[in-house]
Design a protein around this motif. Structure first.
Motif, PDB file in Angstrom:
ATOM      1  N   GLU A   1     -63.437  71.940  19.577  1.00  0.00           N
ATOM      2  CA  GLU A   1     -63.526  70.645  18.902  1.00  0.00           C
ATOM      3  C   GLU A   1     -64.719  69.852  19.415  1.00  0.00           C
ATOM      4  OE1 GLU A   1     -62.965  67.537  16.420  1.00  0.00           O
ATOM      5  OE2 GLU A   1     -62.030  69.531  16.324  1.00  0.00           O
TER       6      GLU A   1
ATOM      7  N   CYS B   1     -67.683  71.240  17.759  1.00  0.00           N
ATOM      8  CA  CYS B   1     -67.720  70.780  16.370  1.00  0.00           C
ATOM      9  C   CYS B   1     -68.273  69.358  16.290  1.00  0.00           C
ATOM     10  CB  CYS B   1     -66.317  70.841  15.764  1.00  0.00           C
ATOM     11  SG  CYS B   1     -66.234  70.300  14.050  1.00  0.00           S
TER      12      CYS B   1
ATOM     13  N   THR C   1     -71.681  68.193  14.283  1.00  0.00           N
ATOM     14  CA  THR C   1     -71.546  67.340  13.100  1.00  0.00           C
ATOM     15  C   THR C   1     -71.931  65.884  13.352  1.00  0.00           C
ATOM     16  OG1 THR C   1     -69.200  66.963  13.610  1.00  0.00           O
ATOM     17  CG2 THR C   1     -69.739  68.791  12.125  1.00  0.00           C
TER      18      THR C   1
END
Length: 325
Positions: A285, A288, A292
């Motif tokens: 996570e 990620c 992003t």
């Protein structure tokens, strides 16, 4: 490697050795406010557990070598063996198995065009289980593992007391002799080897070896790196990023990424991906979010290929030490 939980004293020691891998235990103890015996005991414990070691690293670029990032695609049954063979070479560092275990990433320092061609044009292509090879010349690094902030623990005042003398702004040309190579090969295995041990191996005097190593360090040829898995510091998710960046914004993106705490390495390179980076994150996570929320804000980035590291066979080592002629 044993599972070891690092406490505050361990983290302080790790950061101190990242700053100067050959700092004396007495100096580190004074900075940390503990006894010299405590520092020595903690270091021996972490080293024997396989958590960390200090290695001498030769900057091949300062000797006129070229530095390359390689990507190899292998058949599923061969990647481990090929990666192990690359890790055993004295000219490689940072050998990783990526993604599904069929891709290898590594760095190579080539002392000469002939040695580069022997590996890239002859040896690897003739290995039937290597199905593809791409080589990217590293042009300029903006972030290096030795300065990765994930290992930071000490205050700026404490860190300042440990920083070694700066590298010469205009270093003199350096040529290594056989005694240098013997000493550097020992330091590649143990960057904290004593001057008496190094001198005995080189057939020289302790003081002579010390002066020579100090000179090589000032010239930027020799450095000391902390060989430590990011997982020991709470960053078990590693990935390599291969990025295509608009040329007009390439340097700006590379410099911006060097400021990201997740990034331990970033360099401009040749090829369809003109920027390569290595990132350390706490979990998937976290990776990620980085991709992003941080990378996505860099407007000049056209595309990003992310390859998670699933196994590391070599981090630092003997890359850059040329063979005797």
């Amino acid at each position: 490697m044993e599972t070891v939980t690092l406490d505050a004293a361990d983290r302080g020691l790790v950061h101190a050795l990242q700053i100067d891998g050959r700092a004396s235990f007495r100096t580190v103890a004074e900075v940390l406010g503990v006894s010299e015996n405590t520092v020595a005991r903690r270091y021996r414990r972490l080293r024997s557990a396989g958590v960390l070691r200090v290695v001498g690293v030769v900057n091949g670029v300062a000797l006129g070598h070229s530095s390359w990032a390689l990507r190899l695609q292998c058949t599923p049954d061969a990647a481990g063996a090929v990666a192990a063979a690359l890790a055993a070479r004295p000219d490689t560092s940072y050998v990783h198995l990526l993604s599904g275990g069929t891709e290898i990433s590594c760095n190579v320092q080539s002392p000469s065009a002939a040695e580069r061609d022997a590996l890239l044009l002859h040896k690897l292509p003739r290995t039937s289980r290597v199905t593809a090879v791409s080589a990217h010349l590293l042009l300029r690094a903006t972030a290096l593992p030795a300065a990765w902030p994930g290992a930071a623990w000490l205050s700026e005042e404490q860190a300042g007391r440990l920083r070694p003398a700066p590298v010469d702004a205009v270093p003199e040309p350096v040529a290594l002799d056989d005694q240098d190579r013997v000493v550097l090969e020992l330091l590649a295995r143990d960057g904290r080897a004593g001057y008496r041990e190094l001198a005995a191996a080189a057939g020289s005097a302790d003081s002579t070896v010390k002066r020579r190593l100090d000179a090589l360090r000032r010239s930027g040829v020799l450095g000391y790196a902390l060989d430590l898995s990011p997982a020991a510091l709470g960053f078990p998710t590693e990935a390599r990023l291969w990025m295509s960046v608009r040329p007009s914004g390439l340097l700006q993106v590379a410099q911006a990424m060097a400021e990201h705490p997740e990034v331990c390495f970033a360099a401009l390179c040749t090829g369809p991906s003109n920027l390569v980076a290595a990132v350390n994150c706490r979990d998937a996570e976290d990776l990620c979010r980085y991709l992003t929320e941080r990378v996505a804000t860099l407007d000049a980035v056209r595309s990003v290929e992310t390859a998670p590291v699933i196994r590391t066979l070599k981090r630092t080592g003997t890359a850059g030490i040329p063979a005797s002629r």
